[in-house]
Design an enzyme around this catalytic site. Structure first.
Site, PDB file in Angstrom:
ATOM      1  N   CYS A  75       0.873  -1.179   0.000  1.00  0.00           N
ATOM      2  CA  CYS A  75       0.000   0.000   0.000  1.00  0.00           C
ATOM      3  C   CYS A  75       0.902   1.218   0.000  1.00  0.00           C
ATOM      4  O   CYS A  75       1.628   1.466   0.973  1.00  0.00           O
ATOM      5  CB  CYS A  75      -0.919   0.002   1.216  1.00  0.00           C
ATOM      6  SG  CYS A  75      -1.907   1.512   1.374  1.00  0.00           S
ATOM      7  N   CYS A 220      -4.813   6.175  -3.986  1.00  0.00           N
ATOM      8  CA  CYS A 220      -4.137   4.875  -3.963  1.00  0.00           C
ATOM      9  C   CYS A 220      -2.719   5.091  -4.480  1.00  0.00           C
ATOM     10  O   CYS A 220      -2.529   5.411  -5.657  1.00  0.00           O
ATOM     11  CB  CYS A 220      -4.883   3.857  -4.822  1.00  0.00           C
ATOM     12  SG  CYS A 220      -4.064   2.241  -4.920  1.00  0.00           S
TER      13      CYS A 220
END
EC number: 5.1.1.7
Length: 281
Positions: A75, A220
């Site tokens: 991530c 993201c």
């Protein structure tokens, strides 16, 4: 038992960060799902866990769990917050940190005012590296969706799998309709993050991402890396690109054959404590 945690976000992609070096806790799938609930829990896109590393070259081990309780490999927004967290908690005095993830080693560098630059590693493109079911590697693939609808995608692994499609306008793109179909498509055996990119010019794109196990998020980081690299490979973008997401902007840099660099902000929202017994089954 009381569990200490910190709430952070990177461009609105929000996290519950837990130090499991200084304290001990067992967080199973059901517990994570309850903690992630935005009405009855803390509420977050991902849970970030700090653990001691398993490999000698790393300073920390970084584990990531989606709101549905599934553990994922990487991530990008999270690793920036992770780096700031371990430094501000005095778990390290380093500003250049080596972090072990399920996808390999990443190296965040802390800057000023909460900004972090991260060596995100090398992008991967072969179908078996995504993973993606295809007879042979191609620059672009056609993905068959419901109602005889097809979209053209590029596939990129940035420590986690991404499918990138170019759209005329991200504001009108059917992310809610197409995103879930791409995420769970049978050609992605481990599911995938679906990115919808609008090219403004060769140094500026807009992006929306439907994240695997989460849904659409405000930002993201790995999705921004994947989209920028995809555009660069297609000859549409320069080697340094501003990626504009709903939550803010990231700068992505990449040269063919090299690692990807991501630079962006982090925000410390609050520190908290909770009684974990109320969230366990």
């Amino acid at each position: 038992m009381l569990l200490e945690f910190t709430k952070m976000h990177g461009l609105g992609n929000d996290f519950m960060v837990v130090d499991l070096i200084s304290q001990r806790a067992y967080l199973d799938t059901a517990t994570i799902q309850r903690l992630a609930d935005r009405h009855f829990g803390v509420g977050f896109d991902q849970l970030l866990i700090v653990e001691p590393p398993d490999v000698p070259e790393a300073d920390f081990k970084y584990r990531i769990f989606n709101a549905d309780g599934s553990e994922v490999e990487q991530c990008g927004n999270g690793v920036r917050c992770f780096a700031r967290f371990v430094h501000e908690r005095h778990l390290t005095n380093k500003t250049n940190i080596t972090v072990q993830t399920k996808a390999g080693i990443v190296k965040p560098e802390l800057g000023q005012n909460g900004w972090v630059r991260v060596n995100m590693g090398y992008p991967k493109f072969l179908p078996n590296e995504i993973p993606f079911v295809a007879e042979e590697p191609k620059a672009l693939y056609t993905l068959e969706l419901a109602n005889d609808q097809n979209i053209s995608i590029d596939v990129v692994n940035m420590g986690n799998p991404h499918a990138v499609t170019i759209v005329p306008d991200v504001l009108t793109a059917d992310v809610a309709g197409i995103g879930p179909q791409v995420e769970s498509h049978k050609r992605f055996p481990e599911r995938v993050n679906a990115g919808f990119m609008q090219v403004i010019d060769d140094k500026h794109v807009r992006l929306r991402v439907f994240e695997r196990g989460v849904g659409e998020t405000l930002a993201c980081g790995t999705g921004a890396c994947a989209a920028a690299v995809s555009g660069m490979r297609r000859g549409l973008l320069a080697n340094s690109v501003e990626v504009e997401l709903a939550g803010g902007k990231l700068q992505i840099e990449w040269q063919e054959g090299d690692v990807v660099w991501m630079t962006g902000p982090t925000t410390h929202v609050y520190d908290g404590r909770l009684d974990l017994r109320y969230f366990q089954g």
